[in-house]
Design a protein around this motif. Structure first.
Motif, PDB file in Angstrom:
ATOM      1  N   ALA A 228     -29.800  -2.254 -34.022  1.00 36.25           N
ATOM      2  CA  ALA A 228     -30.847  -1.777 -33.120  1.00 36.25           C
ATOM      3  C   ALA A 228     -30.829  -2.672 -31.884  1.00 36.25           C
ATOM      4  CB  ALA A 228     -32.217  -1.816 -33.799  1.00 36.25           C
ATOM      5  N   TYR A 229     -31.005  -2.083 -30.707  1.00 40.94           N
ATOM      6  CA  TYR A 229     -30.801  -2.859 -29.493  1.00 40.94           C
ATOM      7  C   TYR A 229     -31.700  -2.364 -28.361  1.00 40.94           C
ATOM      8  CZ  TYR A 229     -28.276   1.242 -27.874  1.00 40.94           C
ATOM      9  OH  TYR A 229     -27.961   2.518 -27.508  1.00 40.94           O
ATOM     10  N   TYR A 230     -31.973  -3.261 -27.422  1.00 33.59           N
ATOM     11  CA  TYR A 230     -32.543  -2.920 -26.124  1.00 33.59           C
ATOM     12  C   TYR A 230     -32.526  -4.178 -25.276  1.00 33.59           C
ATOM     13  CZ  TYR A 230     -35.650  -1.811 -22.307  1.00 33.59           C
ATOM     14  OH  TYR A 230     -36.164  -1.628 -21.056  1.00 33.59           O
ATOM     15  N   HIS A 231     -32.163  -4.023 -24.007  1.00 33.79           N
ATOM     16  CA  HIS A 231     -32.301  -5.114 -23.039  1.00 33.79           C
ATOM     17  C   HIS A 231     -32.551  -4.502 -21.674  1.00 33.79           C
ATOM     18  CE1 HIS A 231     -31.917  -9.225 -21.598  1.00 33.79           C
ATOM     19  NE2 HIS A 231     -31.287  -8.719 -20.552  1.00 33.79           N
ATOM     20  N   ARG A 232     -33.585  -4.972 -21.013  1.00 32.29           N
ATOM     21  CA  ARG A 232     -33.965  -4.366 -19.745  1.00 32.29           C
ATOM     22  C   ARG A 232     -33.021  -4.780 -18.624  1.00 32.29           C
ATOM     23  NH1 ARG A 232     -39.960  -5.394 -18.163  1.00 32.29           N
ATOM     24  NH2 ARG A 232     -39.194  -7.534 -18.162  1.00 32.29           N
ATOM     25  N   GLY A 233     -32.808  -6.078 -18.430  1.00 31.77           N
ATOM     26  CA  GLY A 233     -31.940  -6.552 -17.362  1.00 31.77           C
ATOM     27  C   GLY A 233     -32.580  -6.433 -15.986  1.00 31.77           C
ATOM     28  N   LEU A 234     -31.856  -6.910 -14.990  1.00 25.61           N
ATOM     29  CA  LEU A 234     -32.374  -6.929 -13.619  1.00 25.61           C
ATOM     30  C   LEU A 234     -31.261  -6.661 -12.620  1.00 25.61           C
ATOM     31  CD1 LEU A 234     -34.664 -10.106 -13.776  1.00 25.61           C
ATOM     32  CD2 LEU A 234     -35.443  -7.745 -13.505  1.00 25.61           C
ATOM     33  N   ALA A 235     -31.536  -5.817 -11.659  1.00 24.33           N
ATOM     34  CA  ALA A 235     -30.754  -5.695 -10.420  1.00 24.33           C
ATOM     35  C   ALA A 235     -29.258  -5.547 -10.645  1.00 24.33           C
ATOM     36  CB  ALA A 235     -31.038  -6.907  -9.513  1.00 24.33           C
ATOM     37  N   GLY A 236     -28.865  -4.856 -11.711  1.00 26.69           N
ATOM     38  CA  GLY A 236     -27.457  -4.586 -11.931  1.00 26.69           C
ATOM     39  C   GLY A 236     -26.651  -5.747 -12.471  1.00 26.69           C
ATOM     40  N   GLU A 237     -27.316  -6.823 -12.938  1.00 29.54           N
ATOM     41  CA  GLU A 237     -26.545  -7.965 -13.472  1.00 29.54           C
ATOM     42  C   GLU A 237     -25.927  -7.586 -14.813  1.00 29.54           C
ATOM     43  OE1 GLU A 237     -27.974  -9.826 -16.316  1.00 29.54           O
ATOM     44  OE2 GLU A 237     -29.394  -8.177 -16.356  1.00 29.54           O
ATOM     45  N   ILE A 238     -25.108  -8.469 -15.370  1.00 30.73           N
ATOM     46  CA  ILE A 238     -24.243  -8.122 -16.490  1.00 30.73           C
ATOM     47  C   ILE A 238     -25.018  -7.670 -17.723  1.00 30.73           C
ATOM     48  CG2 ILE A 238     -24.116 -10.547 -17.231  1.00 30.73           C
ATOM     49  CD1 ILE A 238     -21.420  -7.792 -17.615  1.00 30.73           C
ATOM     50  N   HIS A 239     -26.163  -8.272 -18.002  1.00 30.03           N
ATOM     51  CA  HIS A 239     -26.905  -7.885 -19.198  1.00 30.03           C
ATOM     52  C   HIS A 239     -27.507  -6.482 -19.047  1.00 30.03           C
ATOM     53  CE1 HIS A 239     -27.035 -12.412 -19.543  1.00 30.03           C
ATOM     54  NE2 HIS A 239     -26.425 -12.019 -20.652  1.00 30.03           N
ATOM     55  N   GLU A 240     -27.912  -6.149 -17.831  1.00 32.51           N
ATOM     56  CA  GLU A 240     -28.378  -4.781 -17.597  1.00 32.51           C
ATOM     57  C   GLU A 240     -27.237  -3.796 -17.789  1.00 32.51           C
ATOM     58  OE1 GLU A 240     -29.235  -2.184 -13.738  1.00 32.51           O
ATOM     59  OE2 GLU A 240     -30.756  -3.767 -14.009  1.00 32.51           O
ATOM     60  N   ARG A 241     -26.059  -4.134 -17.281  1.00 34.83           N
ATOM     61  CA  ARG A 241     -24.903  -3.255 -17.425  1.00 34.83           C
ATOM     62  C   ARG A 241     -24.513  -3.097 -18.893  1.00 34.83           C
ATOM     63  NH1 ARG A 241     -19.847  -4.391 -14.675  1.00 34.83           N
ATOM     64  NH2 ARG A 241     -19.542  -2.149 -14.914  1.00 34.83           N
ATOM     65  N   LEU A 242     -24.600  -4.177 -19.655  1.00 35.57           N
ATOM     66  CA  LEU A 242     -24.307  -4.075 -21.092  1.00 35.57           C
ATOM     67  C   LEU A 242     -25.280  -3.118 -21.761  1.00 35.57           C
ATOM     68  CD1 LEU A 242     -23.570  -7.802 -22.010  1.00 35.57           C
ATOM     69  CD2 LEU A 242     -21.939  -5.913 -22.133  1.00 35.57           C
ATOM     70  N   GLY A 243     -26.574  -3.285 -21.470  1.00 36.37           N
ATOM     71  CA  GLY A 243     -27.579  -2.428 -22.071  1.00 36.37           C
ATOM     72  C   GLY A 243     -27.386  -0.969 -21.730  1.00 36.37           C
ATOM     73  N   ALA A 244     -26.869  -0.699 -20.518  1.00 34.76           N
ATOM     74  CA  ALA A 244     -26.653   0.671 -20.082  1.00 34.76           C
ATOM     75  C   ALA A 244     -25.342   1.246 -20.607  1.00 34.76           C
ATOM     76  CB  ALA A 244     -26.665   0.740 -18.552  1.00 34.76           C
ATOM     77  N   GLY A 245     -24.476   0.384 -21.151  1.00 32.76           N
ATOM     78  CA  GLY A 245     -23.157   0.845 -21.584  1.00 32.76           C
ATOM     79  C   GLY A 245     -23.020   1.085 -23.066  1.00 32.76           C
ATOM     80  N   PHE A 246     -24.138   1.085 -23.798  1.00 31.62           N
ATOM     81  CA  PHE A 246     -24.103   1.149 -25.258  1.00 31.62           C
ATOM     82  C   PHE A 246     -23.796   2.530 -25.831  1.00 31.62           C
ATOM     83  CE2 PHE A 246     -25.822  -3.027 -25.621  1.00 31.62           C
ATOM     84  CZ  PHE A 246     -25.761  -3.381 -26.960  1.00 31.62           C
ATOM     85  N   ILE A 247     -24.134   3.601 -25.135  1.00 37.50           N
ATOM     86  CA  ILE A 247     -24.296   4.905 -25.799  1.00 37.50           C
ATOM     87  C   ILE A 247     -23.004   5.409 -26.431  1.00 37.50           C
ATOM     88  CG2 ILE A 247     -24.895   7.311 -25.425  1.00 37.50           C
ATOM     89  CD1 ILE A 247     -26.938   6.362 -23.345  1.00 37.50           C
TER      90      ILE A 247
END
Length: 494
Positions: A285-304
C-alpha cells in the motif's frame, strides 16, 4: 481468464511469484468397541477415509493423514503428530459414532482451526437389508451435537459439514473450508509493505499497524520513497524497454500516452519488482504527495503500471496508503477471484446500478477485454501526471470485500454480492463497473456504509460471500454481509 493472459510470454511474465500450498491435517475415527462386534465395519470406514483423503489431494493440498483412531489414547498421539505438522486446517472425519473424549485432545493441542465432517456412505440406508453393523456406518452424525456441545464448553470454534460421501453439495461446503484454509496459509507470516504516508484527511484509512499484526499474524514492513528511488535509479534502458514491450502485449496503448511517461512508468515498474523481491512483500500500500515535480512526486505518480502488474501476479498493490484494502485484495486473490482496488464513483438511479472503480492499480484478471493504458494530464486529487490503467470489469456475478473497523478497534470482514451489468461508463483512466445489488442503489450505499467498511474495498469476480465468511472464521475475524439493503452479522456455520 481474461485475454490479457493468453500469450505464453505474458502468462510467464505474470506468473505468481510463489504459490502457497495449503496443508490439511486429516484424522478419521470411530469407537473401538464396535470392531470386535462387527468385523466388516472398520474396513468399510477405512475405505471411506481413503476416499476423503483422495478428494483433498485432488485439490492440490498437502494432506497430513494421521490415520484412523479408535480411542482417546490414539487421539492423543494423533494430536501430537498434528501439532508438530502445524497444518492450516484440521479435518476430523466422524465415520461412525465416537465419544467426544476422542476429539478434545486434538482440538486443544493443535493450534489450527478444526472442521468436523460426517459423510455417511450413501444418501440413505437400505432399511430392509441393514442390520446393526451396516447402520453404524451411517451414524457419524450422532456425534456431531456431542462435539458441538463439547467445543462450546471448551471455547473452541465449532465448524461442521454433514452429508454423504459422494454428495457434491457437501463437498462444495468442504471445499470452501479448504479454500479458506488457503487464505489462512497465505496470511501466516505474510509481509505487507506500507510505503510513504497517509493521504491527508482520510481518517478511515488510518490503520493501527500493531492491530494488523496481532489480528492476522502478519508483518508490516514500513518503507520510504527512497527505498524505491534507489532501485529505480539502477534500472537500465534495456530493462525499461523490455517492460514497455510487456506492457504493449498486455495493454492497448492509447494515443494519449506519450513516450516520456511510458518510459518512466516502465522504469518504476521494474523498480517496484525489485522492491517487492528485496523486502519479500506479499502486498503493498502506498501514497506520497511530493512537491513541484521533484523525484518523490514523480515516483508516486509512476506507480500505476507496475502496481497493476504486481497485482496480477498475486501481490496486490493499493494506492492512497490503503493497507486494509491491500489485505482485502490479498484475501480475494487467495481464493482465485481477483480483487481490484475499488470505491463508489456514482449511481445510475435510472438503471438501478452503483458505478464503482478507482484510478490506479487494478487486478488485470477481472478485466472484460484487453485493458487500456491511458495518459492523464493530471491525477485528480493527487500530485503528478502520467499513465493509468483503464478497463471494464467482466459482466456477471461479483462480490465486494472490505476490512471494516469497530469502535474498539477490532476488524470485521464485510462483503456484498452483486452483478456487473453492461452499460455506459466513464473513460477517464479508471477501472469501472456497473453493479446491480438487486435493490435500490442508494439504499445499498446506505447499508454498505453503515457496516464500518472503509471507502475503498476489493472487487472480486463470482459470488464469494460464503467463502469469505469461511476465511473470516479461520482468520478469527467477524463477518458482516450486506444483502440488498439488509446488514447481517453472519455466523461461521456454512
Amino acid at each position: 481468464m481474461s485475454s490479457v493472459f493468453d500469450s505464453q510470454f505474458v502468462s510467464s511474465a505474470l506468473a505468481p511469484r510463489r504459490k502457497t500450498v495449503t496443508k490439511i491435517g486429516l484424522v478419521a475415527g470411530g469407537l473401538a468397541a464396535y470392531w470386535p462386534q462387527f468385523p466388516h465395519l472398520l474396513p468399510q470406514l477405512e475405505e471411506s477415509a481413503a476416499f476423503v483423503r483422495s478428494r483433498f489431494e485432488s485439490m492440490s493440498a498437502e494432506v497430513v493423514d494421521v490415520g484412523f483412531i479408535s480411542d482417546a489414547e490414539e487421539a492423543a498421539l494423533a494430536a501430537e503428530t498434528l501439532r508438530i505438522a502445524d497444518p492450516d486446517l484440521v479435518v476430523i472425519f466422524l465415520t461412525t459414532y465416537l465419544t467426544s473424549s476422542m476429539i478434545l485432545p486434538i482440538a486443544q493441542k493443535v493450534t489450527a482451526p478444526v472442521l468436523i465432517i460426517d459423510l455417511q456412505p450413501s444418501s440413505k440406508m437400505d432399511h430392509d437389508s441393514f442390520g446393526t453393523g451396516e447402520w453404524l456406518a451411517y451414524c457419524g452424525q450422532c456425534s456431531v451435537p456431542e462435539v458441538g456441545n463439547l467445543f462450546r464448553r471448551a471455547g473452541v470454534a465449532f465448524r461442521s459439514v454433514t452429508g454423504h460421501l459422494r454428495e457434491e453439495r457437501a463437498w462444495t461446503r468442504i471445499d470452501r473450508w479448504v479454500i479458506a484454509a488457503g487464505v489462512r496459509a497465505r496470511f501466516e507470516g505474510a509481509r505487507h509493505g506500507l510505503l510513504g504516508h497517509l493521504y491527508p484527511g482520510m481518517l478511515d484509512v488510518a490503520t493501527d499497524l500493531t492491530r494488523v499484526s496481532t489480528t492476522f499474524g502478519s508483518h508490516i514492513e514500513v518503507l520510504e520513497p527512497d527505498d524505491l528511488r534507489v532501485r529505480v535509479e539502477e534500472v537500465t534502458a534495456l530493462q525499461t524497454a523490455e517492460r514497455r514491450e510487456l506492457a504493449r502485449q498486455i495493454f492497448t496503448i492509447d494515443d494519449s500516452v506519450n513516450d516520456e511517461d511510458f518510459d518512466w512508468a516502465a522504469k518504476v515498474s521494474v523498480g517496484l519488482d525489485r522492491l517487492v523481491e528485496d523486502f519479500r512483500l506479499d502486498s503493498l500500500a502506498y501514497y506520497h504527495r511530493g512537491l513541484a515535480g521533484e523525484i518523490h512526486e514523480r515516483l508516486g505518480a509512476g506507480f500505476i503500471l507496475g502496481s497493476s502488474l504486481l497485482t496480477a501476479r498475486g501481490i496486490p498493490a493499493a494506492g492512497e496508503y490503503e493497507l486494509r484494502n491491500s489485505i482485502a485484495m490479498l484475501i480475494s486473490d487467495a481464493i482465485g477471484a481477483g480483487g481490484s482496488f475499488t470505491e463508489i464513483q456514482g449511481i445510475n438511479f435510472d438503471d438501478g446500478v452503483v458505478e464503482m472503480g478507482h484510478d490506479g492499480p487494478a487486478h488485470l484478471a477481472i478485466s472484460n477485454e484487453k485493458p487500456v493504458l491511458r495518459g492523464l494530464g493530471i491525477f485528480h486529487g493527487k500530485r503528478g501526471y502520467g499513465v493509468s490503467v483503464e478497463f471494464d470489469v467482466q459482466p456477471g456475478p461479483v462480490t465486494t470485500l472490505g476490512l471494516g473497523q469497530e469502535h474498539d478497534g477490532s476488524y470485521v470482514l464485510v462483503a456484498s454480492e452483486g452483478t456487473v451489468v453492461p452499460g455506459p461508463l466513464l473513460r477517464i483512466g479508471n477501472t469501472t463497473s456497473r453493479v446491480d445489488f438487486d435493490c435500490h442503489p442508494g439504499e445499498w450505499v446506505d447499508a454498505w456504509s453503515s457496516t464500518g467498511v472503509n471507502h475503498h474495498w476489493a472487487l472480486s469476480v463470482g459470488h464469494n460471500a460464503a467463502t469469505f465468511r469461511a476465511a473470516a472464521s479461520l482468520l478469527g475475524v467477524p463477518f458482516r454481509e450486506v444483502r440488498g439493503t439488509e446488514v447481517v452479522d453472519r455466523p461461521v456455520l456454512l
